[in-house]
Design an enzyme around this catalytic site. Structure first.
Site, short mmCIF file in Angstrom:
data_model
loop_
_atom_site.label_atom_id
_atom_site.label_comp_id
_atom_site.label_asym_id
_atom_site.label_seq_id
_atom_site.Cartn_x
_atom_site.Cartn_y
_atom_site.Cartn_z
N GLY A 17 39.95 26.77 48.94
CA GLY A 17 38.76 26.86 48.08
C GLY A 17 38.67 28.23 47.43
N ASP A 59 43.90 33.39 38.47
CA ASP A 59 43.54 34.78 38.16
C ASP A 59 44.73 35.74 38.23
OD1 ASP A 59 41.00 33.77 37.99
OD2 ASP A 59 40.11 35.17 39.42
N HIS A 86 16.88 12.69 20.36
CA HIS A 86 15.66 13.45 20.05
C HIS A 86 14.60 13.13 21.08
CE1 HIS A 86 12.41 15.20 17.64
NE2 HIS A 86 11.70 14.12 17.90
C1 LIG Z 1 30.96 36.19 41.70
C2 LIG Z 1 31.90 35.31 40.93
C3 LIG Z 1 31.40 34.27 40.20
C4 LIG Z 1 32.27 33.45 39.49
N1 LIG Z 1 31.74 32.42 38.79
C5 LIG Z 1 32.55 31.60 38.10
C6 LIG Z 1 32.03 30.49 37.41
O1 LIG Z 1 30.83 30.26 37.40
N2 LIG Z 1 32.89 29.68 36.74
C7 LIG Z 1 34.23 29.92 36.73
O2 LIG Z 1 34.96 29.17 36.10
N3 LIG Z 1 34.77 30.97 37.39
C8 LIG Z 1 33.96 31.81 38.08
N4 LIG Z 1 34.49 32.85 38.78
C9 LIG Z 1 35.95 33.07 38.72
C10 LIG Z 1 36.69 32.15 39.68
O3 LIG Z 1 36.17 32.33 40.97
C11 LIG Z 1 38.17 32.46 39.64
O4 LIG Z 1 38.64 32.34 38.33
C12 LIG Z 1 38.96 31.50 40.53
O5 LIG Z 1 38.50 31.59 41.87
C13 LIG Z 1 40.45 31.84 40.48
O6 LIG Z 1 41.14 30.96 41.32
P1 LIG Z 1 42.56 31.35 41.90
O7 LIG Z 1 43.05 30.13 42.61
O8 LIG Z 1 43.41 31.96 40.88
O9 LIG Z 1 42.30 32.52 42.95
P2 LIG Z 1 41.38 32.61 44.25
O10 LIG Z 1 40.27 31.64 44.20
O11 LIG Z 1 41.06 34.04 44.42
O12 LIG Z 1 42.34 32.12 45.41
C14 LIG Z 1 43.45 32.84 45.81
C15 LIG Z 1 43.72 32.52 47.26
O13 LIG Z 1 44.97 33.06 47.62
C16 LIG Z 1 44.90 33.52 48.95
N5 LIG Z 1 45.98 34.49 49.11
C17 LIG Z 1 46.13 35.68 48.47
N6 LIG Z 1 47.29 36.26 48.85
C18 LIG Z 1 47.86 35.43 49.74
C19 LIG Z 1 49.07 35.47 50.49
N7 LIG Z 1 49.94 36.49 50.37
N8 LIG Z 1 49.34 34.45 51.31
C20 LIG Z 1 48.48 33.39 51.44
N9 LIG Z 1 47.33 33.32 50.76
C21 LIG Z 1 47.04 34.30 49.92
C22 LIG Z 1 43.50 34.09 49.06
O14 LIG Z 1 43.08 34.12 50.40
C23 LIG Z 1 42.69 33.12 48.19
O15 LIG Z 1 42.10 32.10 48.96
C24 LIG Z 1 33.66 33.68 39.52
C25 LIG Z 1 34.18 34.73 40.28
C26 LIG Z 1 33.30 35.53 40.99
C27 LIG Z 1 33.87 36.64 41.82
#
Ligand SMILES: Cc1cc2nc3c(=O)[nH]c(=O)nc-3n(C[C@H](O)[C@H](O)[C@H](O)COP(=O)(O)OP(=O)(O)OC[C@H]3O[C@@H](n4cnc5c(N)ncnc54)[C@H](O)[C@@H]3O)c2cc1C
Length: 477
Positions: free
Chosen positions: A44, A320, A454
């Protein structure tokens, strides 16, 4: 599964179980691939546990609080706010997060994704070490390690007085005063939330305007709306110092800010919330072992954006960890996960149309947009026409009484719509039609044939398209 020290094989290895990683894993499994997902914390990721979901749950509660004041002051409803029961509020938030978390775990289990709870390290272009085992991928490795709050040198979060979005909402209550550093989406949302809950709020942004990537009209309206709510807004301002003072409840942080007029201002606040952006997470990931490196800002860039594949064949990136134009938003990471899974299954999915990814800020007022800003369209040398309408020009906008506007940027001569920019109540739910309009490169005349209900706020969107198509009803061209 193999035993002993032999590598365990899978079709796809996904590193990171956030929205980018788990969506890749679910789609790949649905396409018949054998998937191992390695997550060192909770599936998540940021969005579910520290980002989108808990923040929006609390912003919903903030709206209810604001509604009590509106009920009393505008509608003669004799309501008063007794208190916010913080443990009850956070219990509801945590229950929503926990239920979603269980849902993601259940989806992964049902899809047959093997989840390994450990930190992963690349040991080669197709291999990953995790939890004392080595895994190899027959088709590819997907990097989805996400991002974390960017920090400023010398400003170390302590989780109490100096905080980031990782801990700001998880303390046992909100402070009575806060200085939010950073006027991007997260800073604006957190400033709005604290204000709704009664805090004195100062919002400091180094750029000349809030949400600097949005249309200038959006920034202007948002700034006006936040100021009207009593938030002190300093744009073009820089933090020059932050000193903790006092102890216990009487203590706080003395924050020094250099304003755009060259004045030094000192703000004493209970908490300093640092929201100056996010940085990719690659520590301990072993990129070099796979022949990869980060770019200057720490992202892992794809060599092929259509396949989100790095220069090392078979290693893909989602979420990200990607540099712009990937916007660092959860819904973009879902789409990237779907795309990469389909590529790994041998498909040729449509590349992601990044300008058509909607962007929302869930503050009060909200902002929601898709496509090019007016300035971006002009910078591209396009023939641009613009039409803007206040939400209060339609009856439902008057009912809400919170201002706001619709701005549409289109190609001159009746050509395709380039961008739609909304500010005001509920615009997060209103942007969906515009994302189709921009994504499908519709022309105002195409849209103008479709009838909006509307009375709704979305009528203002319809009205702007009617005008652009030369058929304005309540607005002259
Ligand atoms: C306060 C806040 C509010 C936000 N609100 C919104 C919103 O309303 N709408 C929206 O679209 N986006 C929002 N975002 C942005 C959104 O949360 C991110 O764009 C999204 O979580 C990115 O997903 P991801 O899978 O790239 O990374 P992440 O969700 O950061 O997941 C990466 C995962 O990789 C794991 N990990 C890292 N390195 C390793 C490793 N070496 N081995 C194993 N596991 C590892 C971490 O533990 C983590 O669980 C918000 C962000 C924040 C901080």
């Amino acid at each position: 599964m193999t035993s002993g020290n032999e590598p365990d094989t899978a079709d796809v290895l996904v590193v990171g179980g956030g929205t980018g990683g788990y969506s890749t894993a679910l789609r790949a499994a649905a396409l018949g691939l054998d998937v191992v997902l390695v997550e060192r914390d909770l599936v998540g990721g940021t969005c579910l546990h520290r980002g989108c979901i808990p923040s929006k749950a609390m912003l919903h509660a903030a709206e209810l609080v604001d509604g009590i004041a509106e009920a009393r002051e505008r509608w003669g409803v004799k309501a008063t706010l007794d208190a916010v029961d913080w443990p009850a509020l956070t219990a509801t938030r945590d229950d929503i997060v926990a239920r979603n978390h269980r849902g993601v775990e259940a989806h992964l289990a049902h899809a047959g994704v093997r989840v390994v709870r450990a930190a992963a390290r690349l040991t080669g272009p197709r291999s990953v070490a995790a939890g004392g085992r080595e895994y190899t991928a027959r088709r590819g490795v997907v990097l989805a390690t996400g991002s974390r709050p960017r920090l400023l040198p010398g400003l170390v979060p302590d989780g109490r007085r100096v905080v980031t979005s990782d801990d700001a909402l998880f303390a046992p209550g909100l402070p009575d005063s806060v200085l939010v550093l950073g006027g991007g989406a997260i800073g604006v949302e957190y400033a709005s939330l604290h204000r709704s809950m009664g805090a004195r709020v100062v919002l400091v942004e180094a750029a000349e305007r809030l949400l600097p990537l949005e249309d200038a009209e959006v920034s202007r309206q948002l700034g006006r709306g936040l100021r009207r709510r009593g938030i002190e807004l300093l744009t073009g301002a820089r933090l020059t110092g932050a000193e903790p003072y006092g102890s216990g409840d009487g203590g706080g942080v003395r924050v020094t800010v250099l304003t755009d007029r060259g004045e030094t201002r000192v703000h004493e606040v209970a908490r300093l919330l640092v929201a100056v952006g996010r940085e990719p997470v690659t520590d301990g990931l072993g990129l070099a072992a796979a022949g990869l490196a980060t770019d200057a800002r720490g992202h892992v860039a794809p060599a092929d954006w259509a396949r989100l594949e790095t220069a090392v064949p078979g290693i893909h990136v989602v979420g990200d960890l990607l540099p712009p134009p990937s916007p660092g938003l959860a819904h973009a990471s879902f789409a990237e996960g779907l795309l990469v899974a389909e590529v790994l299954a041998g498909g040729a999915p449509r590349p992601i149309d990044y300008p058509a990814v909607p962007r929302v800020t869930y503050s009060s007022p909200q902002t929601a947009s898709v496509g090019l800003t007016e300035q971006q369209a002009r910078d591209r040398g396009l023939d641009v026409v613009v039409n803007t309408m206040p939400l209060t020009a339609v009856a439902k906008g008057m009912v809400h009484g919170q201002g706001g506007s619709v701005k549409v940027v289109a190609t001159g001569g009746g050509g395709p719509v380039l961008g739609v920019h909304l500010v005001g109540p509920h615009v997060s739910e209103m942007i969906a039609e515009s994302q189709l309009i921009v994504g499908w490169e519709a022309e105002p005349a195409d849209v103008a044939w479709h009838i909006h209900p509307h009375p709704t706020l979305s009528e203002a969107v319809g009205e702007v398209f009617l005008t652009l198509a030369g058929r304005g009803l309540h607005q002259s061209a």
